[in-house]
Enzyme design. Sequence first.
Site, PDB file in Angstrom:
ATOM      1  N   GLU A   1      -6.699 -13.192 -34.669  1.00  0.00           N
ATOM      2  CA  GLU A   1      -6.803 -11.637 -34.328  1.00  0.00           C
ATOM      3  C   GLU A   1      -6.770 -11.609 -32.697  1.00  0.00           C
ATOM      4  O   GLU A   1      -6.098 -10.785 -32.108  1.00  0.00           O
ATOM      5  CB  GLU A   1      -8.171 -10.977 -34.561  1.00  0.00           C
ATOM      6  CG  GLU A   1      -8.418  -9.507 -34.216  1.00  0.00           C
ATOM      7  CD  GLU A   1      -9.460  -9.373 -32.863  1.00  0.00           C
ATOM      8  OE1 GLU A   1      -9.378  -8.259 -32.680  1.00  0.00           O
ATOM      9  OE2 GLU A   1      -9.602 -10.415 -32.313  1.00  0.00           O
TER      10      GLU A   1
ATOM     11  N   ASP B   1     -10.843 -16.479 -35.865  1.00  0.00           N
ATOM     12  CA  ASP B   1     -10.469 -17.368 -34.568  1.00  0.00           C
ATOM     13  C   ASP B   1     -11.518 -16.814 -33.488  1.00  0.00           C
ATOM     14  O   ASP B   1     -12.087 -15.617 -33.707  1.00  0.00           O
ATOM     15  CB  ASP B   1      -9.070 -17.101 -34.262  1.00  0.00           C
ATOM     16  CG  ASP B   1      -8.858 -15.719 -34.082  1.00  0.00           C
ATOM     17  OD1 ASP B   1      -9.186 -14.783 -34.738  1.00  0.00           O
ATOM     18  OD2 ASP B   1      -8.023 -15.318 -33.015  1.00  0.00           O
TER      19      ASP B   1
END
Length: 412
Positions: free
Chosen positions: A179, A86
Amino acid sequence: MLNQQQTYKLLERFLHYTTYDTQSKSGAKISPSSAGQLKLAKHLQQELFALGLQDIDISKHSVVTAFLPSNVNPHSPTIGFIAHLDTATQCSGKNVQAEVIENYRGGDIALGVGEEFISPAHYQFLHQLIGKTLVVADGNTLLGADNKAGIAEIMTALAVLKEENLPHCNIRVAFTPDEEIGLGMQFFPVEKFPCDWAYTIDGGEVGELEYENFNAATAIVTIEGVNMHTGSAKDKMINALTLACEFQQGFPAEETPEQTEGKQGFYHLSHFTGHVEKVELQYLIRDFDRDGFEQRKIFIQQLVDRFNQQKRLKKPITLEIKDSYKNMNEVVKTVPQSVELADSAMRECGIEPIHKAIRGGTDGAWLAEQGLACPNVFTGGYNFHSKHELITLEGMQSAVNVITTIVRLATS
């Protein structure tokens, strides 16, 4: 050292990964929080198959794991390498238009055709990048080097190991979702990632090696008041907003993120929501020292207790404190070779290690809580979470070289 074709492939991989919109979504309860992360995970799965890795898996939460056995000694250590799928929530990651600037000559860097630019006047490190190949976005989005550069570097290292049949230890890789919003590791399949130690490839400038991070907690303070018509409010209204402002004044003004650096801890009022009848304050508590961290939590509890004793309240102020992650150094120092090997690999690649403490957390902090030492290694990028994000191709090459050197040194 990478040859010209390998360097081209490294850049090509990275540029391709940036085309996936993998921005995580704040407040999400499920992971992955965005469809683009699963799309990128499936693409990486196919790449790993093509590279001949084993035990390739995508979990239902889009965690990609794979294994490459040692070509020298099956009893050599197993080292993991991790990067996240991400990109940050603060800045759009949709329709990224990356631009490659060869042989940067210094001066301002125009981003696309808009008004955004990157200037050495604001970013002194640019003076050190003259002559290098830079990759930037067009000023409308972030670039996504955090952490797609890490993914590209790990994948390229695997490709180089295969192409050149370089000696290496047992290797496990993992690519994780979300994350940036702290969800990814909640669903990490630890049982599919048995390692002696690991590295996240998620750092910044070349040479960074991070193995200390904040101890972190979140505190939620809830204050309830009594609303009343303002014309007849005397001695009846209890304004939760006013109480909340006064409560905030009880914190040391010099212990905030904007007033601290290095290994100094802080309190951070991150959310202030509500109205006269009810206010919720959310604080981030951060400290590198374990005792200092516990003292900060005690301080907030004492502040709440004092208000409950001294103020006219509808009901007692409530406090909820939840630990987020711990300083990974407590585990890393029990596996000193995780740092020593990375230091040696960097020096062999002509890089002087820069040991830094992370004023934040990483997936490695969560893994450390599971007993797995996991320092953080540089990617070669700068200005993460920003439209001014950039990375050097030379820095990415260096990261690949360090990875391949680590796994070679581990065989001996």
